[in-house]
Scaffold this motif. Sequence first.
Motif: not given
Ligand SMILES: N[C@@H](CCC(=O)N[C@@H](CS)C(=O)NCC(=O)O)C(=O)O
Length: 258
Positions: A21, A28, A48-51, A64-65, A67, A78-80, A125, A151-152
């Motif tokens: 992002t 992350w 990545q476009d945030v949200l 869509t998150s 990294p 997509s997981n750490w 968060r 989203k989260y």
């Molecule tokens: N999927 C990742 C977590 C990634 C994540 O939560 N990214 C958030 C950081 S706040 C993100 O991309 N937020 C912006 C969005 O969803 O557009 C993991 O569990 O390792």
Amino acid sequence: MTDYIDVEEALDLPGLRVVLTPGIPGPWSESAKAILQVKGLEYVPARQDVLGPNPALRRWSGQTSAPVAAWEDEPPRSNWLEQLYLFERLAPEPRLIPADFDARVEMLGLANELMGDDSFIAARRHIMVRDFTRPEQDPETRKIFTALGDKYGYSAEAAAQAPDRCAEILQHFAARLNRMRDHGGNYLMGNHLTALDLYWAASAALIEPLPQVNCSMTPLFRAVYTNTDPVVAQATDPALMEHRDFIYDQHLVLPLQL
Ligand SMILES: N[C@@H](CCC(=O)N[C@@H](CS)C(=O)NCC(=O)O)C(=O)O
């Protein structure tokens, strides 16, 4: 200034591509970048476009998150934890996962407390969403953080538990760090840098981001990242922030390239 390419373009490239992002030091994403930097791994950064709907990223990675890390034509990760193992495989040295069985199990468990589901950054968060959806915030800010919460997994219950969850983790990390220091160790796992130190350094941005000169953020995001929750503040031993500064000073390059 980082040159990000579009995900559509990244899809077809060989080698390592990492979707990030731009402009935000998300823990992350910054953790992934820190591991790549320590290992000297070259990669192509994609945006990545945030949200945003991020349709190409969704097609590619099923979510869509950021990294997301992709190596050659292997499935994008997509997981750490998957990302850590990928980077460790691509560049085994310097080793960031302990070779010793007990140390490895301990390190990965602790890393999960920072990075996983119901972790420090996930709970932090929820606090962010709680504070920036309050009626006194302007409507645009409320809209952004309502979307983030939706989203989260934000809920009133999650928000109510989040400060204690953050505090529990911070207290354990501070106690561990002080114990290591008492025994002459400079790192969370003792005498050597591991991924855990990099995860902490990136996570600490959610207590207090690095100064603007080293981490250029908009005023809104700086306010969002700076902790004002009293329970979290109370649990933040100064040693934790000193450790963040030590890790950036000794192992990483500043200013952050966002
Ligand atoms: N999927 C990742 C977590 C990634 C994540 O939560 N990214 C958030 C950081 S706040 C993100 O991309 N937020 C912006 C969005 O969803 O557009 C993991 O569990 O390792």
